[in-house]
Design an enzyme around this catalytic site. Structure first.
Site, PDB file in Angstrom:
ATOM      1  N   ASN A  98       0.728  -1.519   0.309  1.00  0.00           N
ATOM      2  CA  ASN A  98      -0.056  -0.091  -0.263  1.00  0.00           C
ATOM      3  C   ASN A  98       0.827   1.263  -0.424  1.00  0.00           C
ATOM      4  O   ASN A  98       2.352   1.068   0.396  1.00  0.00           O
ATOM      5  CB  ASN A  98      -1.133   0.145   1.282  1.00  0.00           C
ATOM      6  N   LYS A 483     -12.826  23.277  12.130  1.00  0.00           N
ATOM      7  CA  LYS A 483     -13.297  21.999  12.956  1.00  0.00           C
ATOM      8  C   LYS A 483     -12.340  22.196  14.129  1.00  0.00           C
ATOM      9  O   LYS A 483     -13.469  21.481  14.900  1.00  0.00           O
ATOM     10  CB  LYS A 483     -11.473  21.667  12.897  1.00  0.00           C
TER      11      LYS A 483
END
Length: 607
Positions: A98, A483
């Site tokens: 990956n 956020k």
């Protein structure tokens, strides 16, 4: 967001490898494959498409072996065929991978000069040949793996098996997660603990830079300097949320840490690493013919689209109008015949965005969507779908969905610029290289999360916080404020730094933290001037820049963190990390519900 599984057992592993891949299929279903050792030799079965195709292949061509690895993947550039499917192998090693190997081109040229021959253009195959090259120099498998890891640049997770080694599997992680599962007389590797759930409830998570040599009775972990280290083995509840969170306290933190991997997976879908060029899906129109882009989204996705406005206008010289979806269709805006409407949504089901898409369709616009769910309503109603490969995002506050949206939008901007003749092939290669380096640079930031956690103590005490940025850092300032509001419930506002003197500077005193995002770009000196204005009025500045930027500001900041130096084009992706971590650690200190903040839902499917 590819999935990795490895099993060392006393019984045939192929059925269990496939079973584990089914639980990882949400990470990718363009191709899949497994490799095992049969009488000491590597044997593989691979198939393009979904796992049912691999199962059919195995039904007709069974695979024996008690040690094996498996992989399910999103397609990289080119066709997702069997040749490009993992595992990649030579006569001596098979591996699954990956992530992105940044320096694979140089390694490939070096190996080709020594007689290695490659079947694919993937970066993953280069790792298999590099390990083989070290084995050919009489190194042991462990020595060859350790030597290979020192040559690799990028963010990745790897699992390897070796010819003749029925009691050895090697795993490694750098920026992409990998877990070791401890069984009874058998051992496991997995990119996701969900894959290991039926087999063991004893999980050990590799830390950044670790590599592990796994046998049936043990797992010996080494750090990046090859020193043996001990990592805790945790007992988990197999079906509980803890497995989903890995070894992280909250889903949000887990998803922040997944970003090197998912950004890398997203890039490999759109970037040809060999030619360092961008490849989009087949388009029903010519990008060079587009006269205007209208970008529409909600919340954090809107801020990703706002960054894209800078990219498309500066790099592709393409005019962009941007609007929040809940306002756009009610303005009944006239739209040009040569226009493209660009919609950004994590879920692909956002009601306001979907309604805006249908208005744009009624105005004759060509529809491009950036979504994380390819079967979603927005995707189905689009002419072109540019999918993000973030995988499931459980935390309400978007993190990895945001950075993968930025990644795809950056690729789209590069493609538009190249089609319109606004950049050369050489500049395209430079921008692609900068993008492929981002997963590793994000991993570097994550390694310094403790410094950001310390900064959060100053922010948690405040009632009001300001975020400042210029250029592409301005949308990041807005995102940082959003956020913080979402998960800590502290009032925060984001401003273009040059606007401070037009009003907001009246708020500055010693009780108001001012978070400054200042990558070393064309407007850096202007940002520094604005920072000096804040510090002169007693403002508590928390500065994020690179090392030269921190030095240029001097010692006036209350706290600062030098981020890795990157091409200014990709800085918004990198600078998303500190604002995410600062909000997260502040919310933890405040004791709020990080993953499910009050009054908010993950997907807003009503107006």
């Amino acid at each position: 967001m590819c999935g990795i599984i490895g099993i060392l057992s006393e019984t045939p592993v192929a059925p269990r490898l496939v079973d584990a891949l089914k639980r990882l299929e949400y990470r990718g279903y363009d191709s899949a494959g497994i490799a095992t050792l049969v009488n000491g030799h590597i044997d593989r079965r691979r198939a393009e498409g979904k796992l049912v195709n691999l199962e059919a292949r195995l039904a007709s061509e069974p695979l024996a072996g008690d040690v094996g690895i498996g992989h399910t993947r999103w397609a990289t550039h080119g066709r997702p065929n069997e040749t490009n499917a993992h595992p990649h192998a030579t006569a001596r090693v098979a591996l699954v991978h990956n992530g992105i190997i940044e320096n694979f081109r140089e390694l490939r040229e070096e190996l080709e000069a020594r007689g290695h021959r490659f079947e694919t253009e993937t970066d993953s195959e280069v790792v298999a040949h590099l390990v083989t090259d070290f084995l050919d120099r009489q190194m042991t498998p462990k020595e060859a793996a350790a030597a290979t890891l020192k040559r690799l640049e990028g963010a990745f997770a790897l699992a390897m098996i070796f010819t003749g080694e029925h009691d050895l599997m090697i795993g490694a992680r750098r920026g992409s997660p990998l877990a070791v599962g401890h069984g009874d007389g058998e051992m496991f590797l997995g990119s996701d603990a969900i894959a290991l759930a039926p087999y063991t409830n004893r999980i050990c998570y590799l830390e950044e830079g670790d590599w592990v040599a796994v046998s049936r009775g043990d797992a010996v972990i080494h750090d990046a300097d090859d020193r043996p280290v001990t990592r805790p083995v945790k007992q988990t509840t197999l079906s509980g949320a803890l497995i989903g969170k890995g070894d992280h306290r909250h889903f949000m933190l887990k998803e922040i840490h997944e970003q090197p991997g998912v950004i890398g997976d997203t890039l490999t879908t759109y970037v040809n690493p060999l030619t360092r060029s961008v490849t989009l899906p087949d388009l029903p129109f010519d990008l060079a013919s587009v006269g205007k882009v209208t970008a529409v989204a909600c919340g954090t996705a809107y801020l990703a689209a706002m960054v894209a406005k800078y990219w498309l206008e500066q790099t592709a010289r393409l005019p962009v109008e941007i609007d929040v979806a809940s306002e756009f269709r009610y303005r009944e805006a006239p739209m040009p015949k040569d226009g493209v409407a660009l919609f950004v949504s994590q879920s692909g089901e956002t009601a306001d965005t979907l309604a805006a898409l249908r208005y744009a369709r009624s105005q004759g616009q060509r529809i491009v969507s950036v979504v994380n769910v390819p079967e979603s309503s927005i995707a189905r109603d689009s002419d072109v779908v540019l999918q993000t490969l973030a995988g499931p995002e459980i935390g309400v506050a978007s993190t990895k969905a945001f950075t993968t949206q930025l990644t795809v939008l950056a690729v789209f901007a590069i493609a538009c610029a190249r089609a319109r003749g606004e950049i050369t092939a050489e500049r395209e290669a430079q921008l692609v290289t900068a993008l492929t380096e981002i997963p590793a640079r994000i991993a570097d930031v994550l390694a310094h999360a403790g410094a950001i956690e310390a900064m959060a103590e100053k922010v948690a005490e405040a009632r009001d916080v300001l975020y400042l940025g210029r250029g592409t850092a301005y949308p990041l300032a807005l995102e940082g404020a959003l956020k913080l509001k979402e998960i800590s419930y502290i009032h925060a506002e984001g401003y273009a730094a040059g606007e401070m003197k037009h009003g907001p500077i009246a708020l500055i005193d010693e009780t108001v933290p001012v978070i400054v995002l200042a990558p070393r770009d064309a407007v850096f000196d202007k940002t520094v001037s604005n920072v000096q204005e804040v510090m002169a009025r007693g403002g508590k500045v928390i500065l994020f820049s690179d090392a030269s930027g921190v030095a240029a500001v001097g010692g006036g900041a209350t706290a600062d963190l030098a981020l890795p130096t990157v091409d200014p084009f990709v800085a918004p992706i990198l600078y998303a990390l500190p604002v995410q971590l600062l909000a997260y650690y502040t919310a933890v200190l405040k004791g709020t519900d990080v993953d499910q903040p009050r009054n908010l839902a993950k997907s807003v499917t009503v107006e």
